[in-house]
Design a protein around this motif. Structure first.
Motif, PDB file in Angstrom:
ATOM      1  N   LYS A  51       0.830  -1.205   0.000  1.00 37.21           N
ATOM      2  CA  LYS A  51       0.000   0.000   0.000  1.00 37.21           C
ATOM      3  C   LYS A  51       0.867   1.259   0.000  1.00 37.21           C
ATOM      4  N   LEU A  52       1.893   1.252   0.831  1.00 31.21           N
ATOM      5  CA  LEU A  52       2.780   2.413   0.885  1.00 31.21           C
ATOM      6  C   LEU A  52       3.543   2.608  -0.423  1.00 31.21           C
ATOM      7  N   LEU A  53       3.922   1.508  -1.048  1.00 33.58           N
ATOM      8  CA  LEU A  53       4.609   1.606  -2.340  1.00 33.58           C
ATOM      9  C   LEU A  53       3.695   2.209  -3.400  1.00 33.58           C
ATOM     10  N   GLN A  54       2.398   1.857  -3.369  1.00 29.42           N
ATOM     11  CA  GLN A  54       1.429   2.435  -4.313  1.00 29.42           C
ATOM     12  C   GLN A  54       1.314   3.944  -4.105  1.00 29.42           C
ATOM     13  N   VAL A  55       1.241   4.342  -2.818  1.00 29.70           N
ATOM     14  CA  VAL A  55       1.174   5.776  -2.503  1.00 29.70           C
ATOM     15  C   VAL A  55       2.435   6.480  -2.983  1.00 29.70           C
ATOM     16  N   GLN A  56       3.590   5.847  -2.713  1.00 37.56           N
ATOM     17  CA  GLN A  56       4.870   6.431  -3.112  1.00 37.56           C
ATOM     18  C   GLN A  56       4.975   6.536  -4.632  1.00 37.56           C
ATOM     19  N   LYS A  59       2.929   9.402  -5.801  1.00 36.41           N
ATOM     20  CA  LYS A  59       3.633  10.640  -5.465  1.00 36.41           C
ATOM     21  C   LYS A  59       4.805  10.870  -6.411  1.00 36.41           C
ATOM     22  N   ASN A  60       5.563   9.802  -6.698  1.00 39.45           N
ATOM     23  CA  ASN A  60       6.715   9.912  -7.590  1.00 39.45           C
ATOM     24  C   ASN A  60       6.307  10.311  -9.007  1.00 39.45           C
ATOM     25  N   LYS A  61       5.199   9.734  -9.486  1.00 39.75           N
ATOM     26  CA  LYS A  61       4.713  10.082 -10.834  1.00 39.75           C
ATOM     27  C   LYS A  61       4.285  11.540 -10.900  1.00 39.75           C
ATOM     28  N   LYS A  62       3.642  12.006  -9.816  1.00 36.87           N
ATOM     29  CA  LYS A  62       3.238  13.415  -9.755  1.00 36.87           C
ATOM     30  C   LYS A  62       4.471  14.309  -9.763  1.00 36.87           C
ATOM     31  N   GLU A  63       5.484  13.918  -8.966  1.00 37.94           N
ATOM     32  CA  GLU A  63       6.729  14.683  -8.929  1.00 37.94           C
ATOM     33  C   GLU A  63       7.400  14.699 -10.299  1.00 37.94           C
ATOM     34  N   GLU A  64       7.371  13.581 -10.979  1.00 41.70           N
ATOM     35  CA  GLU A  64       7.968  13.502 -12.319  1.00 41.70           C
ATOM     36  C   GLU A  64       7.278  14.460 -13.287  1.00 41.70           C
ATOM     37  N   ARG A  65       5.945  14.552 -13.186  1.00 38.64           N
ATOM     38  CA  ARG A  65       5.211  15.494 -14.047  1.00 38.64           C
ATOM     39  C   ARG A  65       5.601  16.936 -13.733  1.00 38.64           C
ATOM     40  N   TYR A  66       5.738  17.240 -12.435  1.00 37.55           N
ATOM     41  CA  TYR A  66       6.176  18.575 -12.028  1.00 37.55           C
ATOM     42  C   TYR A  66       7.568  18.876 -12.587  1.00 37.55           C
ATOM     43  N   GLN A  67       8.468  17.900 -12.419  1.00 37.93           N
ATOM     44  CA  GLN A  67       9.848  18.083 -12.862  1.00 37.93           C
ATOM     45  C   GLN A  67       9.927  18.300 -14.378  1.00 37.93           C
TER      46      GLN A  67
END
Length: 319
Positions: A51-56, A59-67
Motif C-alpha cells: 500500500k505504501l509503495l502504491q502511494v509512493q 507521489k513519484n509520478k506526480k513529482e515527475e510530471r512537475y519536474q
C-alpha cells in the motif's frame, strides 16, 4: 509517558530494500503484547508495504510530471503563455501574476538525504511561495510566486540568507551560494530568468568579496554587463593609462596606490570607510589619494573618471 496517556508501545518498521517507507505503532493498553501479537504486526507490516509503495509511486509520478514541466519552462520548450497556463492548471497549480527563478549552488552534489531536508525547509517556509523546484546535481532551482507579497526583493533576499543559515545550522551544509532573477510576469521569460539567476552565481564566483551580499540580478548593477565589457576590452586591447602609471609606481616604490584607489572606489569615495578598510589613518589615505591624482592624472571628483577606473580595476583583476 503515562502523564500524556502514552503507555508501553512497539514500533514495526516497513522497508523496501534499504529504505524505510513508514512505521506501524501499537500501544499496550489493556494487555501486554505477546509473541503472536508481534508476529501479527510483522505480517501487517508486510501487507502494508504494498500500500505504501502504491502511494509512493503515485507521489513519484506526480513529482515527475512537475519536474518535466519545470524543465520545459527553464529551457523554453513550451510555445506560448496559453500552453503554459494550461499546463499549470493541469497540475493544479495557480499561475503566478509575478515570479522569479532562484538558484542555490551547493559545494557538493546534493544527496538524497539532503534533498529530503531541502523539501522540509521549503514546505515549512511561510513566504515566499514555491510553486516548483528541481535539483540538478549541485544546484537547487526554485520557481517562486510573488502573488500578494509586498517588498518582494527584500523578502527574497531575506529568504536567501535564511535558507543558507538554516541548512548550515540544522544540517551542517556549508558554502551555499545563492542568486535570483529579475521579477517577471511573462511566462515566456522563465528561461531568461533562469539565466539571470545563474549570472548572479557566476559573478559571485568571479568577485566573491565585492558582491558577496548581493543576491538579486537587479542589484548586480554594472556587473550585469561585465561579460560584454570584458569582451570589448579584450577585442580593443585597451589599457587604462592612469592604472598603468599607478602600477608602475607601485612596482618601483613598493607602494600600494592601486589597492588604495580600489578600496576608495569600493567605499563610494568615503574617506573614513576606506581608511578603516585599509587599516590606515585618514591623513595617510588623503596623502595617498593626492599622489594617486598626481601620478595617474586623475580627477577624483569626476564621477565619469571614477566609474571608468572602477570598471577597469575589476576587469583587470579578473584578467
Amino acid at each position: 509517558m503515562d502523564d500524556i496517556g502514552l503507555g508501553d508501545r512497539v514500533a514495526v518498521s516497513i522497508w523496501k530494500n534499504v529504505e524505510v517507507l513508514g512505521f506501524i505503532w501499537a500501544l499496550e493498553v489493556d494487555k501486554t503484547l505477546q509473541e503472536e501479537d508481534l508476529i501479527l504486526l510483522k505480517r501487517a507490516a508486510a501487507a502494508t508495504k504494498n500500500k505504501l509503495l502504491q502511494v509512493q509511486n503515485r507521489k513519484n509520478k506526480k513529482e515527475e510530471r512537475y519536474q518535466e514541466f519545470f524543465w520545459k519552462l527553464l529551457t523554453s520548450h513550451l510555445p506560448s503563455n496559453e500552453e503554459i497556463i494550461s499546463q499549470f492548471h493541469t497540475l493544479q497549480i495557480t499561475p503566478p501574476s509575478q515570479y522569479v527563478v532562484m538558484v542555490f549552488q551547493f559545494s557538493q552534489e546534493i544527496t538524497r538525504e539532503e534533498e529530503k531536508q531541502i523539501a522540509y525547509l521549503l514546505k515549512t517556509s511561510q513566504q515566499p511561495k514555491f510553486l516548483l523546484y528541481t535539483i540538478d546535481h549541485f544546484q537547487l532551482v526554485l520557481f517562486i510566486s510573488l502573488n500578494q507579497i509586498d517588498q518582494p526583493i527584500k523578502k527574497l533576499n531575506d529568504f536567501c540568507e535564511l535558507f543558507v543559515s538554516k541548512m548550515e545550522e540544522r544540517f551542517g551544509i556549508e558554502s551555499i551560494v545563492q542568486g535570483f532573477s529579475g521579477i517577471y510576469s511573462d511566462y515566456q521569460k522563465i528561461e531568461k530568468a533562469y539565466q539571470e539567476a545563474l549570472s548572479v552565481l557566476s559573478m559571485k564566483e568571479k568577485f566573491p568579496a565585492e558582491i558577496k551580499n548581493i543576491h538579486s540580478y537587479q542589484s548586480l548593477g554594472i556587473y550585469q554587463y561585465f561579460d560584454v565589457l570584458l569582451e570589448k576590452r579584450l577585442k580593443d586591447k585597451y589599457e587604462n593609462y592612469s592604472l598603468k602609471k599607478l602600477h608602475e609606481y607601485d612596482q618601483k616604490c613598493n607602494s600600494e596606490l592601486v589597492e588604495t584607489l580600489e578600496e576608495f572606489l569600493n567605499k563610494d569615495s568615503n574617506v573614513n570607510d576606506a581608511a578603516k578598510a585599509l587599516n590606515i589613518h585618514t591623513n595617510t589615505l588623503n596623502y595617498r589619494l593626492k599622489r594617486i591624482a598626481e601620478i595617474g592624472e586623475i580627477n577624483l571628483k569626476d564621477v565619469n573618471q571614477k566609474l571608468t577606473l572602477y570598471l577597469d580595476l575589476k576587469l583587470e583583476k579578473f584578467l
